[in-house]
Scaffold this motif. Sequence first.
Motif, PDB file in Angstrom:
ATOM      1  N   VAL A 146      28.197  17.173 -22.615  1.00 35.08           N
ATOM      2  CA  VAL A 146      27.460  15.586 -22.726  1.00 35.08           C
ATOM      3  C   VAL A 146      26.946  15.402 -21.415  1.00 35.08           C
ATOM      4  O   VAL A 146      27.556  15.254 -20.241  1.00 35.08           O
ATOM      5  CB  VAL A 146      28.270  14.661 -23.102  1.00 35.08           C
ATOM      6  CG1 VAL A 146      27.603  13.246 -23.131  1.00 35.08           C
ATOM      7  CG2 VAL A 146      28.912  14.941 -24.352  1.00 35.08           C
ATOM      8  N   CYS A 147      25.690  14.926 -21.358  1.00 30.09           N
ATOM      9  CA  CYS A 147      24.936  14.752 -20.032  1.00 30.09           C
ATOM     10  C   CYS A 147      25.658  13.412 -19.375  1.00 30.09           C
ATOM     11  O   CYS A 147      25.833  12.415 -20.269  1.00 30.09           O
ATOM     12  CB  CYS A 147      23.812  14.415 -20.195  1.00 30.09           C
ATOM     13  SG  CYS A 147      22.614  13.516 -18.641  1.00 30.09           S
ATOM     14  N   THR A 148      26.376  13.513 -18.036  1.00 32.73           N
ATOM     15  CA  THR A 148      27.091  12.298 -17.603  1.00 32.73           C
ATOM     16  C   THR A 148      26.145  11.058 -17.331  1.00 32.73           C
ATOM     17  O   THR A 148      26.715   9.960 -17.060  1.00 32.73           O
ATOM     18  CB  THR A 148      28.031  12.444 -16.634  1.00 32.73           C
ATOM     19  OG1 THR A 148      27.075  13.204 -15.490  1.00 32.73           O
ATOM     20  CG2 THR A 148      29.186  13.424 -17.016  1.00 32.73           C
ATOM     21  N   GLY A 151      23.945  10.673 -21.546  1.00 30.91           N
ATOM     22  CA  GLY A 151      24.840  11.067 -22.977  1.00 30.91           C
ATOM     23  C   GLY A 151      23.951  12.071 -23.774  1.00 30.91           C
ATOM     24  O   GLY A 151      24.553  12.493 -24.891  1.00 30.91           O
ATOM     25  N   SER A 152      22.853  12.686 -23.581  1.00 30.31           N
ATOM     26  CA  SER A 152      22.181  13.734 -24.451  1.00 30.31           C
ATOM     27  C   SER A 152      22.884  14.779 -24.043  1.00 30.31           C
ATOM     28  O   SER A 152      23.979  14.949 -23.102  1.00 30.31           O
ATOM     29  CB  SER A 152      20.671  13.563 -24.218  1.00 30.31           C
ATOM     30  OG  SER A 152      20.479  13.989 -23.211  1.00 30.31           O
ATOM     31  N   ASP A 153      22.440  16.081 -24.573  1.00 33.84           N
ATOM     32  CA  ASP A 153      22.888  17.320 -24.351  1.00 33.84           C
ATOM     33  C   ASP A 153      22.601  17.767 -23.019  1.00 33.84           C
ATOM     34  O   ASP A 153      21.421  17.777 -22.576  1.00 33.84           O
ATOM     35  CB  ASP A 153      22.542  18.528 -25.517  1.00 33.84           C
ATOM     36  CG  ASP A 153      23.074  18.387 -26.697  1.00 33.84           C
ATOM     37  OD1 ASP A 153      24.013  17.676 -26.827  1.00 33.84           O
ATOM     38  OD2 ASP A 153      22.424  19.084 -27.672  1.00 33.84           O
ATOM     39  N   LEU A 178      24.286  17.757 -16.388  1.00 32.53           N
ATOM     40  CA  LEU A 178      23.245  16.862 -16.554  1.00 32.53           C
ATOM     41  C   LEU A 178      22.216  17.487 -17.509  1.00 32.53           C
ATOM     42  O   LEU A 178      22.012  18.721 -17.607  1.00 32.53           O
ATOM     43  CB  LEU A 178      22.602  16.423 -15.476  1.00 32.53           C
ATOM     44  CG  LEU A 178      23.441  15.788 -14.115  1.00 32.53           C
ATOM     45  CD1 LEU A 178      22.376  15.490 -13.144  1.00 32.53           C
ATOM     46  CD2 LEU A 178      23.661  14.437 -14.883  1.00 32.53           C
ATOM     47  N   CYS A 179      21.616  16.580 -18.193  1.00 37.39           N
ATOM     48  CA  CYS A 179      20.408  17.246 -19.090  1.00 37.39           C
ATOM     49  C   CYS A 179      19.220  17.415 -18.343  1.00 37.39           C
ATOM     50  O   CYS A 179      19.363  16.926 -16.941  1.00 37.39           O
ATOM     51  CB  CYS A 179      19.773  16.065 -20.171  1.00 37.39           C
ATOM     52  SG  CYS A 179      19.001  14.671 -19.369  1.00 37.39           S
ATOM     53  N   ARG A 180      18.162  18.204 -18.552  1.00 38.04           N
ATOM     54  CA  ARG A 180      17.033  18.408 -17.582  1.00 38.04           C
ATOM     55  C   ARG A 180      16.467  17.410 -17.065  1.00 38.04           C
ATOM     56  O   ARG A 180      16.096  17.237 -15.702  1.00 38.04           O
ATOM     57  CB  ARG A 180      16.271  19.233 -18.494  1.00 38.04           C
ATOM     58  CG  ARG A 180      14.967  19.799 -17.421  1.00 38.04           C
ATOM     59  CD  ARG A 180      14.545  21.371 -18.158  1.00 38.04           C
ATOM     60  NE  ARG A 180      14.095  21.073 -19.303  1.00 38.04           N
ATOM     61  CZ  ARG A 180      14.513  21.923 -20.382  1.00 38.04           C
ATOM     62  NH1 ARG A 180      15.258  22.489 -20.468  1.00 38.04           N
ATOM     63  NH2 ARG A 180      13.925  21.596 -21.711  1.00 38.04           N
ATOM     64  N   ALA A 181      16.258  16.223 -17.718  1.00 38.05           N
ATOM     65  CA  ALA A 181      15.351  15.043 -17.224  1.00 38.05           C
ATOM     66  C   ALA A 181      16.377  14.514 -16.165  1.00 38.05           C
ATOM     67  O   ALA A 181      15.767  13.856 -15.107  1.00 38.05           O
ATOM     68  CB  ALA A 181      15.058  14.317 -18.345  1.00 38.05           C
ATOM     69  N   CYS A 182      17.805  14.197 -16.489  1.00 35.33           N
ATOM     70  CA  CYS A 182      18.571  13.459 -15.373  1.00 35.33           C
ATOM     71  C   CYS A 182      18.671  14.474 -14.184  1.00 35.33           C
ATOM     72  O   CYS A 182      18.776  13.942 -13.193  1.00 35.33           O
ATOM     73  CB  CYS A 182      19.773  13.307 -16.127  1.00 35.33           C
ATOM     74  SG  CYS A 182      19.768  11.966 -17.337  1.00 35.33           S
ATOM     75  N   TYR A 183      18.761  15.833 -14.357  1.00 34.52           N
ATOM     76  CA  TYR A 183      18.779  16.747 -13.260  1.00 34.52           C
ATOM     77  C   TYR A 183      17.732  16.749 -12.302  1.00 34.52           C
ATOM     78  O   TYR A 183      17.949  16.413 -11.060  1.00 34.52           O
ATOM     79  CB  TYR A 183      19.004  18.008 -13.912  1.00 34.52           C
ATOM     80  CG  TYR A 183      19.054  19.251 -12.626  1.00 34.52           C
ATOM     81  CD1 TYR A 183      20.577  19.390 -11.854  1.00 34.52           C
ATOM     82  CD2 TYR A 183      18.100  19.765 -12.373  1.00 34.52           C
ATOM     83  CE1 TYR A 183      20.479  20.573 -10.920  1.00 34.52           C
ATOM     84  CE2 TYR A 183      18.207  20.925 -11.319  1.00 34.52           C
ATOM     85  CZ  TYR A 183      19.300  21.127 -10.712  1.00 34.52           C
ATOM     86  OH  TYR A 183      19.441  22.049  -9.685  1.00 34.52           O
TER      87      TYR A 183
HETATM   88 ZN   LIG Z   1      20.624  12.944 -19.166  1.00 37.51          ZN
END
Ligand SMILES: [Zn+2]
Length: 190
Positions: A146-148, A151-153, A178-183
């Motif tokens: 879970v993206c910290t 909350g998405s994958d 992290l998901c790609r966007a958050c990373y």
């Molecule tokens: Zn994310």
Amino acid sequence: MHQYKGRLIVHTGSMFSGKTSSLEKDLKRFSIAGYKVCAFKPRMDSRCGENEIMSHDQEATHAYPLDTIDDLEAMVQEKGLDVVGIDEIQFIDPDPQRVVEVLFKILDRGITIIVAGLDMDYQKVPFEIIKELMPRADYVYKHHAVCTCCGSDAWVSHRKSSKTSRVVLGAIDEYEPLCRACYEKMKTKE
Ligand SMILES: [Zn+2]
Ligand SMILES: Nc1ncnc2c1ncn2[C@@H]1O[C@H](COP(=O)(O)OP(=O)(O)O)[C@@H](O)[C@H]1O
Ligand SMILES: Cc1cn([C@H]2C[C@H](O)[C@@H](COP(=O)(O)O)O2)c(=O)[nH]c1=O
């Protein structure tokens, strides 16, 4: 009995995605089904005891440490194994071609192999051995933490510290999934 022979199963994904738990669950199921199973890990993975693998849920399984992939062949023969589990496959040996050679020698003897390993490092660079094994495997499972942040994958393991070597052992102290966007957002901030 023992219908399941010579299959290669790959559990991959980011940190905290459930790779080790899935490996442990598979080994337990094969053991219940009467197969002789054993787990292995790279000796350099010193996060838990030398003779065990441990999930982030603190579920421990006995495991033999390996210095190189060549040690595996002899141990599999000596122990008369039906199923071999290997955790942290990305750290087992610096030579991915040699790992493929040894694993397929073992598979060709009818022994099933389950591996768990990271697909990418903290810089989103794929680990070579996973690139070699995924297309050759009978079964590939890509797991997601879970993206910290949102909350998405999750997609990748972000390193929280400024250490730059590829190998830095650690858990939640050092990494977050992290998901790609958050990373990418995190990278622009850093
Ligand atoms: Zn994310
Ligand atoms: N962000 C997260 N997303 C999913 N699971 C997490 C997260 N943080 C901690 N965990 C824990 O990690 C466990 C998975 O651990 P493990 O099987 O060792 O994963 P891996 O081997 O892929 O690192 C989950 O069952 C959960 O309890
Ligand atoms: C992303 C990344 C991870 N590592 C280390 C950190 C942990 O010790 C293991 C991965 O364990 P898990 O079972 O998948 O949680 O690998 C590293 O050395 N370099 C990296 O880029």
